[in-house]
Write a protein that holds these residues in place. Structure first.
Motif, PDB file in Angstrom:
ATOM      1  N   GLU A  50      -7.988  16.743   0.824  1.00 35.25           N
ATOM      2  CA  GLU A  50      -9.202  16.074   0.716  1.00 35.25           C
ATOM      3  C   GLU A  50      -8.803  14.746   1.092  1.00 35.25           C
ATOM      4  O   GLU A  50      -7.989  14.264   0.804  1.00 35.25           O
ATOM      5  CB  GLU A  50      -9.391  16.248  -0.837  1.00 35.25           C
ATOM      6  CG  GLU A  50     -10.014  17.422  -1.485  1.00 35.25           C
ATOM      7  CD  GLU A  50     -10.259  17.393  -2.707  1.00 35.25           C
ATOM      8  OE1 GLU A  50     -11.316  17.884  -3.409  1.00 35.25           O
ATOM      9  OE2 GLU A  50      -9.217  16.779  -3.643  1.00 35.25           O
ATOM     10  N   ASN A  81       0.881  -1.251   0.035  1.00 36.09           N
ATOM     11  CA  ASN A  81       0.095  -0.070  -0.077  1.00 36.09           C
ATOM     12  C   ASN A  81       1.029   1.369   0.072  1.00 36.09           C
ATOM     13  O   ASN A  81       0.321   2.476   0.272  1.00 36.09           O
ATOM     14  CB  ASN A  81      -0.941   0.134   1.257  1.00 36.09           C
ATOM     15  CG  ASN A  81      -2.082   0.921   0.892  1.00 36.09           C
ATOM     16  OD1 ASN A  81      -2.550   1.084  -0.162  1.00 36.09           O
ATOM     17  ND2 ASN A  81      -2.445   1.474   2.091  1.00 36.09           N
ATOM     18  N   HIS A  97      -8.601  10.538   9.736  1.00 34.57           N
ATOM     19  CA  HIS A  97      -9.977  10.965   9.349  1.00 34.57           C
ATOM     20  C   HIS A  97     -10.339  12.330   9.216  1.00 34.57           C
ATOM     21  O   HIS A  97      -9.394  13.240   9.289  1.00 34.57           O
ATOM     22  CB  HIS A  97     -10.917  10.850  10.769  1.00 34.57           C
ATOM     23  CG  HIS A  97     -10.556   9.191  11.090  1.00 34.57           C
ATOM     24  ND1 HIS A  97     -11.390   8.281  10.273  1.00 34.57           N
ATOM     25  CD2 HIS A  97     -10.132   8.645  11.976  1.00 34.57           C
ATOM     26  CE1 HIS A  97     -10.927   7.300  10.865  1.00 34.57           C
ATOM     27  NE2 HIS A  97     -10.224   7.409  12.096  1.00 34.57           N
ATOM     28  N   GLU A  98     -11.411  12.733   8.559  1.00 31.73           N
ATOM     29  CA  GLU A  98     -11.457  14.211   7.991  1.00 31.73           C
ATOM     30  C   GLU A  98     -11.535  14.956   9.048  1.00 31.73           C
ATOM     31  O   GLU A  98     -11.592  16.638   9.024  1.00 31.73           O
ATOM     32  CB  GLU A  98     -13.063  14.068   7.347  1.00 31.73           C
ATOM     33  CG  GLU A  98     -12.908  13.346   5.748  1.00 31.73           C
ATOM     34  CD  GLU A  98     -14.179  13.411   5.283  1.00 31.73           C
ATOM     35  OE1 GLU A  98     -15.136  14.274   5.961  1.00 31.73           O
ATOM     36  OE2 GLU A  98     -14.490  13.033   4.214  1.00 31.73           O
ATOM     37  N   PRO A 105      -1.988   7.001   0.425  1.00 27.78           N
ATOM     38  CA  PRO A 105      -2.860   6.136   1.348  1.00 27.78           C
ATOM     39  C   PRO A 105      -3.119   6.722   2.592  1.00 27.78           C
ATOM     40  O   PRO A 105      -1.738   7.185   3.178  1.00 27.78           O
ATOM     41  CB  PRO A 105      -2.665   4.740   1.485  1.00 27.78           C
ATOM     42  CG  PRO A 105      -1.836   4.711   0.017  1.00 27.78           C
ATOM     43  CD  PRO A 105      -1.191   6.008  -0.096  1.00 27.78           C
ATOM     44  N   TYR A 142      -4.398   6.803   7.036  1.00 20.03           N
ATOM     45  CA  TYR A 142      -5.142   6.468   8.255  1.00 20.03           C
ATOM     46  C   TYR A 142      -5.864   7.533   8.889  1.00 20.03           C
ATOM     47  O   TYR A 142      -6.743   7.245   9.802  1.00 20.03           O
ATOM     48  CB  TYR A 142      -4.700   5.496   9.036  1.00 20.03           C
ATOM     49  CG  TYR A 142      -3.445   6.042   9.789  1.00 20.03           C
ATOM     50  CD1 TYR A 142      -3.698   6.871  10.904  1.00 20.03           C
ATOM     51  CD2 TYR A 142      -2.220   6.084   9.203  1.00 20.03           C
ATOM     52  CE1 TYR A 142      -2.488   7.842  11.545  1.00 20.03           C
ATOM     53  CE2 TYR A 142      -1.044   6.751   9.760  1.00 20.03           C
ATOM     54  CZ  TYR A 142      -1.247   7.549  10.772  1.00 20.03           C
ATOM     55  OH  TYR A 142      -0.260   8.268  11.474  1.00 20.03           O
ATOM     56  N   LEU A 161     -10.693  10.827   1.018  1.00 21.68           N
ATOM     57  CA  LEU A 161     -11.599  10.253   0.260  1.00 21.68           C
ATOM     58  C   LEU A 161     -11.247   8.771   0.039  1.00 21.68           C
ATOM     59  O   LEU A 161     -10.137   8.593  -0.588  1.00 21.68           O
ATOM     60  CB  LEU A 161     -12.342  10.774  -1.020  1.00 21.68           C
ATOM     61  CG  LEU A 161     -13.183  10.229  -1.838  1.00 21.68           C
ATOM     62  CD1 LEU A 161     -14.659  10.382  -1.130  1.00 21.68           C
ATOM     63  CD2 LEU A 161     -13.473  10.571  -3.171  1.00 21.68           C
ATOM     64  N   ASP A 162     -11.988   7.767   0.463  1.00 20.87           N
ATOM     65  CA  ASP A 162     -11.809   6.444   0.391  1.00 20.87           C
ATOM     66  C   ASP A 162     -10.205   5.984   0.880  1.00 20.87           C
ATOM     67  O   ASP A 162      -9.529   5.256   0.132  1.00 20.87           O
ATOM     68  CB  ASP A 162     -12.098   5.924  -1.254  1.00 20.87           C
ATOM     69  CG  ASP A 162     -13.498   6.194  -1.569  1.00 20.87           C
ATOM     70  OD1 ASP A 162     -14.365   6.266  -0.556  1.00 20.87           O
ATOM     71  OD2 ASP A 162     -13.871   6.276  -2.859  1.00 20.87           O
ATOM     72  N   GLY A 163      -9.960   6.541   2.078  1.00 17.86           N
ATOM     73  CA  GLY A 163      -8.715   5.960   2.495  1.00 17.86           C
ATOM     74  C   GLY A 163      -7.490   6.804   1.886  1.00 17.86           C
ATOM     75  O   GLY A 163      -6.346   6.156   2.066  1.00 17.86           O
ATOM     76  N   MET A 164      -7.687   7.676   0.801  1.00 16.96           N
ATOM     77  CA  MET A 164      -6.676   8.461   0.282  1.00 16.96           C
ATOM     78  C   MET A 164      -7.008   9.798   0.763  1.00 16.96           C
ATOM     79  O   MET A 164      -7.570  10.510   0.724  1.00 16.96           O
ATOM     80  CB  MET A 164      -6.911   8.334  -1.175  1.00 16.96           C
ATOM     81  CG  MET A 164      -6.910   6.908  -1.585  1.00 16.96           C
ATOM     82  SD  MET A 164      -5.051   5.846  -1.645  1.00 16.96           S
ATOM     83  CE  MET A 164      -4.210   6.890  -2.792  1.00 16.96           C
ATOM     84  N   THR A 172      -0.904  12.628  -3.646  1.00 11.72           N
ATOM     85  CA  THR A 172      -2.024  11.766  -2.980  1.00 11.72           C
ATOM     86  C   THR A 172      -1.346  10.573  -2.470  1.00 11.72           C
ATOM     87  O   THR A 172      -0.431   9.981  -3.124  1.00 11.72           O
ATOM     88  CB  THR A 172      -2.855  11.311  -4.293  1.00 11.72           C
ATOM     89  OG1 THR A 172      -3.411  12.427  -4.657  1.00 11.72           O
ATOM     90  CG2 THR A 172      -4.155  10.594  -3.768  1.00 11.72           C
TER      91      THR A 172
END
Length: 447
Positions: A433, A368, A393-394, A389, A391, A435-438, A387
């Protein structure tokens, strides 16, 4: 030194209106001079500056009915520092130096040069200073100040460059800071303001000959001091340029060494391919060419960039990532020829973003560990996206640009604030941003 027009102007209201116009012009001119000399774009902030000077002019016109006008002009000018900083969105140090220069202008040019010399001419002529003479003197000085304001707006002379007031966020020992010079400039300008303030207050109690001498002496000392301070700053600025040039040459040399090494290896590869073809080992030849293509792609992907120092930095990160078993993909759709910032600043932005991405994916599983760097443009902006991966959170997004904040151990949390500072310097923006773990950091800078 008194510049009042007496109580015969038609009552208190007429006197206040008269003083308001007179002092608003004087304050506006002083602030225009001070702000322009420290590199502020006054034209884009002119309306807000007019609002500040008009309100200040009303206040001083009321206060000056009972107090010597030099007192409110100097001290209210200093009290304006937080208002000017908030209204014009300037660094505190830049605002302080601008206000000190404004006070110097009022003391040196308006009081010592204009009012003082005109009063001396009246004294030498033996003509009594009546209401008409006072009005003519005020009108002449007001018109002169308006001319100075127009001159400052058109010529935009700069004595102290913008770098003097930029807050240094990097703790790298190689980073050169202006902080020590800035404190010295404020100290020296403060001494000049105090000395000139006392000189102006005492002028009317001195003999005309000595009054003329002290005027010339004060102007000479003030100009010499400002010239001395400017030379110090220019010397420091030259040191920074030398430092940046060395960094540029170092990165450029690194990139050219990689290119030369690849070109040297090319002859060896041709010899090996020729031998495989002679032996008829075409499958081995095909595999060899595929390996060559992958190796060459690392450099070929970076060749479209116009600035070799940027290519060198990206190439260095590519090699560093490979050592850490991290994959970096570069998507270069703009060659950065129109970037408004310097190469050094571009490398600081990209370097901090890529380094943060590498630090984060290093904590993930090897499958990953992927970082994507995109450089593109639209009609009005250069766009950079990094960009990787994550862990996170927003809900952590709003903390990213706080100085000292970091999600990693032994990190000072200075990288993203530095990127934000450089982007905003050129009216750009940076935003994350998730989104989806990225996570993607987007930087948009107007060209």
């Amino acid at each position: 030194m008194t510049v009042g027009i007496g109580d015969s102007m038609g009552g208190a209201i007429g006197t206040i209106v008269y003083y308001t116009i007179l002092y608003s012009i004087q304050i506006c001119t002083g602030l225009l001079v001070g702000l322009t000399l420290v590199g502020v774009d006054v034209q884009s902030r002119f309306k807000r500056l007019l609002g500040i000077t008009l309100l200040t002019g009303i206040l001083i016109s009321i206060v000056s009915l009972s107090i010597e006008v030099v007192l409110p002009l100097v001290f209210i000018g200093i009290l304006l520092i937080p208002i000017i900083q908030y209204s014009l969105k300037l660094p505190l140090s830049q605002t302080i130096v601008a206000v000190l220069l404004s006070s110097l202008f009022n003391l040196l040019v308006v009081f010592l040069l204009e009012y003082n010399l005109l009063e001396l001419l009246h004294m030498m002529s033996g003509v009594q200073m009546d209401l008409g003479s006072q009005f003519s003197m005020h009108l002449l000085i007001a018109l002169n100040n308006i001319f100075i304001s127009m001159l400052m707006l058109s010529k935009k002379p700069i004595v102290f460059p913008q770098q003097l007031f930029e807050k240094q966020l990097s703790k790298d020992e190689s980073e050169i800071s202006f902080s020590g010079q800035m404190y010295f400039v404020v100290f020296m300008l403060g001494l000049l303001v105090v000395g000139l303030f006392y000189t102006v207050l005492e002028l009317e109690y001195t003999r005309p000959g000595y009054r003329l001498f002290i005027t010339i002496w004060s102007i000479a000392i003030s100009l010499a001091s400002i010239y001395f301070l400017r030379r110090i700053i220019l010397y420091k600025n030259e040191s920074i340029q030398v430092f940046l040039d060395r960094q540029y040459q170092k990165e450029l040399l690194s990139f050219f060494q990689i290119v030369r090494s690849q070109r040297h290896d090319f002859n060896i590869h041709l010899t090996a391919l020729y031998g495989l073809i002679q032996k008829g080992e075409y499958e081995a030849c095909k595999a060899y060419i595929e390996d060559m293509t992958k190796s060459a792609a690392n450099i070929n992907d970076l060749l479209p960039l116009r600035h070799p120092a940027v290519s060198a930095m990206l190439s260095t990160f590519k090699s560093l990532a490979q050592e850490q078993q991290i994959t970096i993909h570069y998507l270069l759709m703009d060659d950065l020829r129109n970037m408004p910032c310097s190469v050094y600043e571009m490398n600081k932005m990209l370097g901090n973003l890529i380094q943060n991405a590498l630090d984060e994916v290093r904590q993930l599983d090897r499958d990953n560990r992927l970082v994507t760097v995109e450089i593109s443009s639209n009609r009005n902006n250069i766009i950079m996206r990094v960009t990787n991966p994550t862990y996170l959170h927003e809900d952590k997004v709003h903390d990213f640009f706080a100085v000292g904040y970091s999600t990693k151990v032994n990190h000072e949390g200075l990288g993203l604030p530095m990127v934000k500072k450089i982007a905003e310097k050129y009216d750009g923006v940076i935003y994350p941003e998730i989104l989806d773990g990225m996570i993607t950091f987007n930087v948009h800078i107007p060209v």
